[in-house]
Scaffold this active site. Structure first.
Site, PDB file in Angstrom:
ATOM      1  N   LYS A   1       0.816  -1.227   0.000  1.00  0.00           N
ATOM      2  CA  LYS A   1       0.000   0.000   0.000  1.00  0.00           C
ATOM      3  C   LYS A   1       0.848   1.275   0.000  1.00  0.00           C
ATOM      4  O   LYS A   1       0.406   2.306  -0.500  1.00  0.00           O
ATOM      5  CB  LYS A   1      -0.952   0.007   1.202  1.00  0.00           C
ATOM      6  CG  LYS A   1      -2.103  -0.984   1.066  1.00  0.00           C
ATOM      7  CD  LYS A   1      -3.086  -0.832   2.200  1.00  0.00           C
ATOM      8  CE  LYS A   1      -4.211  -1.836   2.074  1.00  0.00           C
ATOM      9  NZ  LYS A   1      -5.260  -1.634   3.075  1.00  0.00           N
TER      10      LYS A   1
ATOM     11  N   GLY B   1      -4.352   0.572  18.577  1.00  0.00           N
ATOM     12  CA  GLY B   1      -3.480   0.124  17.492  1.00  0.00           C
ATOM     13  C   GLY B   1      -2.911   1.308  16.737  1.00  0.00           C
ATOM     14  O   GLY B   1      -3.499   2.410  16.746  1.00  0.00           O
TER      15      GLY B   1
ATOM     16  N   ASN C   1      -1.237   2.064  21.804  1.00  0.00           N
ATOM     17  CA  ASN C   1      -0.583   0.960  21.078  1.00  0.00           C
ATOM     18  C   ASN C   1       0.422   0.257  21.970  1.00  0.00           C
ATOM     19  O   ASN C   1       0.971   0.859  22.900  1.00  0.00           O
ATOM     20  CB  ASN C   1       0.130   1.509  19.826  1.00  0.00           C
ATOM     21  CG  ASN C   1       0.446   0.411  18.835  1.00  0.00           C
ATOM     22  OD1 ASN C   1      -0.392  -0.442  18.583  1.00  0.00           O
ATOM     23  ND2 ASN C   1       1.654   0.402  18.299  1.00  0.00           N
TER      24      ASN C   1
HETATM   25  P1  NAP Z   1      -0.717  -3.930  11.205  1.00  0.00           P
HETATM   26  O1  NAP Z   1      -0.316  -2.767  10.403  1.00  0.00           O
HETATM   27  O2  NAP Z   1       0.159  -5.141  11.255  1.00  0.00           O
HETATM   28  O3  NAP Z   1      -0.973  -3.434  12.737  1.00  0.00           O
HETATM   29  C1  NAP Z   1      -1.313  -4.363  13.739  1.00  0.00           C
HETATM   30  C2  NAP Z   1      -1.641  -3.609  15.014  1.00  0.00           C
HETATM   31  O4  NAP Z   1      -2.056  -4.562  16.005  1.00  0.00           O
HETATM   32  C3  NAP Z   1      -0.444  -2.869  15.602  1.00  0.00           C
HETATM   33  O5  NAP Z   1      -0.899  -1.713  16.254  1.00  0.00           O
HETATM   34  C4  NAP Z   1       0.099  -3.896  16.612  1.00  0.00           C
HETATM   35  O6  NAP Z   1       0.825  -3.317  17.673  1.00  0.00           O
HETATM   36  C5  NAP Z   1      -1.202  -4.468  17.155  1.00  0.00           C
HETATM   37  N1  NAP Z   1      -1.020  -5.801  17.732  1.00  0.00           N
HETATM   38  C6  NAP Z   1      -0.887  -6.968  17.074  1.00  0.00           C
HETATM   39  N2  NAP Z   1      -0.766  -7.987  17.946  1.00  0.00           N
HETATM   40  C7  NAP Z   1      -0.809  -7.446  19.185  1.00  0.00           C
HETATM   41  C8  NAP Z   1      -0.730  -7.973  20.512  1.00  0.00           C
HETATM   42  N3  NAP Z   1      -0.592  -9.285  20.727  1.00  0.00           N
HETATM   43  N4  NAP Z   1      -0.816  -7.131  21.564  1.00  0.00           N
HETATM   44  C9  NAP Z   1      -0.968  -5.785  21.350  1.00  0.00           C
HETATM   45  N5  NAP Z   1      -1.047  -5.222  20.132  1.00  0.00           N
HETATM   46  C10 NAP Z   1      -0.973  -6.043  19.048  1.00  0.00           C
HETATM   47  O7  NAP Z   1      -2.152  -4.490  10.742  1.00  0.00           O
HETATM   48  P2  NAP Z   1      -3.380  -3.689  10.079  1.00  0.00           P
HETATM   49  O8  NAP Z   1      -3.256  -3.747   8.617  1.00  0.00           O
HETATM   50  O9  NAP Z   1      -3.511  -2.364  10.754  1.00  0.00           O
HETATM   51  O10 NAP Z   1      -4.603  -4.661  10.480  1.00  0.00           O
HETATM   52  C11 NAP Z   1      -5.037  -4.804  11.819  1.00  0.00           C
HETATM   53  C12 NAP Z   1      -6.355  -5.600  11.824  1.00  0.00           C
HETATM   54  O11 NAP Z   1      -7.331  -4.870  11.098  1.00  0.00           O
HETATM   55  C13 NAP Z   1      -6.268  -6.955  11.122  1.00  0.00           C
HETATM   56  O12 NAP Z   1      -7.084  -7.861  11.820  1.00  0.00           O
HETATM   57  C14 NAP Z   1      -6.852  -6.702   9.741  1.00  0.00           C
HETATM   58  O13 NAP Z   1      -7.453  -7.846   9.174  1.00  0.00           O
HETATM   59  C15 NAP Z   1      -7.922  -5.661  10.070  1.00  0.00           C
HETATM   60  N6  NAP Z   1      -8.222  -4.768   8.935  1.00  0.00           N
HETATM   61  C16 NAP Z   1      -9.507  -4.729   8.498  1.00  0.00           C
HETATM   62  C17 NAP Z   1      -9.852  -3.898   7.450  1.00  0.00           C
HETATM   63  C18 NAP Z   1     -11.281  -3.864   6.982  1.00  0.00           C
HETATM   64  O14 NAP Z   1     -11.531  -3.433   5.833  1.00  0.00           O
HETATM   65  N7  NAP Z   1     -12.222  -4.242   7.815  1.00  0.00           N
HETATM   66  C19 NAP Z   1      -8.877  -3.097   6.838  1.00  0.00           C
HETATM   67  C20 NAP Z   1      -7.559  -3.128   7.333  1.00  0.00           C
HETATM   68  C21 NAP Z   1      -7.246  -3.984   8.382  1.00  0.00           C
HETATM   69  P3  NAP Z   1       2.427  -3.060  17.528  1.00  0.00           P
HETATM   70  O15 NAP Z   1       2.561  -1.793  16.753  1.00  0.00           O
HETATM   71  O16 NAP Z   1       2.879  -2.962  18.917  1.00  0.00           O
HETATM   72  O17 NAP Z   1       2.986  -4.254  16.794  1.00  0.00           O
END
Ligand code: NAP
Length: 286
Positions: A71, A131, A155
């Protein structure tokens, strides 16, 4: 589906693209609107990204979506970036127009539309965002642009929430932005909306929740952008407290619809029944 010489190809590029729901959403919209188009997914390697775009131009591909991990990376290969994608710092939709690839972002707007469709207004609201990854970035920026009064970013890695808070303050000076560690959530009880943008609670860890919902009053609206499962434990806990909930499937469908509006121009009357899409996606997700 009738595929002929004139069928237009739209697609998603990313890596991995396995289990993406985008083909089901887009092909459904094409079908019910009798559009001679087909949507497919392509798993693209990092080194091939530029060449893939050149090939799309040669083949006359009119539009495509971009997902993780490209992206941001894709932006340097595009001819123009629309203002919103520039603001959000990422592109999830590309349109080919007059020999140019133009990048857009519909993630933040897709989320905001899911709030508006549920009768929730953002202006002057105090919003807690959990997050600071890609999803949080698009949503927080869009919430700020949509007139939120205050955004609090929590976060696990505090450096990331600090950086995002700085970016928001930089672009929207009049909004109050705070950041903190996710573990400090209990200090932030008085909010209108809470949005889980972490991956905590996502399949297969469906028993996990990012924070304890009982700290909020039942007037707080609870959103989760996770769509697998359709209703996370976080949302189920909120529902038990009679709080209004909004799941990630709404955002997913809305961002796809907004992509189509970009490809086919906003004026085109595209018939869409979101509940019907949710109905068949239910079987793909659960
Ligand atoms: P990303 O960029 O990898 O970010 C993940 C986030 O989750 C970070 O803030 C990370 O914290 C946190 N995290 C992960 N595991 C954790 C844990 N065990 N404890 C505490 N914090 C944790 O992912 P993303 O693209 O933002 O996606 C996040 C979620 O949103 C996913 O489930 C994805 O499928 C969903 N999503 C949905 C849509 C939709 O259209 N509905 C669109 C985008 C994303 P750190 O920074 O500390 O690692």
């Amino acid at each position: 589906m009738n595929i002929n010489w004139n069928t237009q190809l739209y697609c998603l590029i990313g890596n991995p693209i396995e289990k993406s729901l985008s083909p089901e959403i887009h092909n459904y919209i094409f079908n019910i609107n009798n559009m001679n188009c087909i949507y497919m997914c392509f798993n693209v390697e990092d080194n091939d990204l530029h060449q893939v775009l050149d090939t799309f131009k040669i083949l006359g591909i009119k539009g495509f979506n971009v997902t993780i991990p490209y992206k941001i990376h894709i932006m340097k290969y595009l001819d123009e970036i629309d203002e919103e994608a520039r603001l959000l710092g990422a592109v999830n939709t590309v349109k080919y127009l007059d020999g140019k690839f133009i990048g857009y972002n519909t993630d933040g707007a897709g989320f905001v539309k899911s709030l508006i469709d549920s009768g929730i207004h953002i202006k002057d609201k105090k919003i807690l965002v959990l997050g600071a990854g890609g999803g949080s970035h698009a949503i927080s920026m869009k919430l700020a642009q949509s007139g939120a009064k205050q955004i609090i970013l929590l976060n696990r890695t505090i450096e990331k929430s600090k950086k995002l808070a700085y970016n928001i303050s930089n672009k929207f000076g009049d909004i109050s932005v705070e950041y903190d560690d996710l573990k400090s959530f209990s200090q932030y009880t008085d909010v209108d909306i809470v949005v889980n943008c972490t991956s905590i609670g996502m399949y297969p860890d469906t028993d996990e929740v990012p924070i304890d919902i009982s700290i909020f009053s039942n007037k707080t609206v609870v959103c989760d952008i996770i769509y697998k499962p359709i209703k996370t434990k976080f949302l189920k806990n909120a529902e038990k407290k009679n709080m209004k909930i909004i799941g990630g499937m709404d955002m997913l469908i809305n961002q796809a619809i907004l992509s189509q509006k970009i490809w086919f121009s906003v004026d085109k009357n595209i018939a869409i029944n979101i509940d019907e899409i949710k109905g068949f996606l239910h079987y793909s997700v659960e």
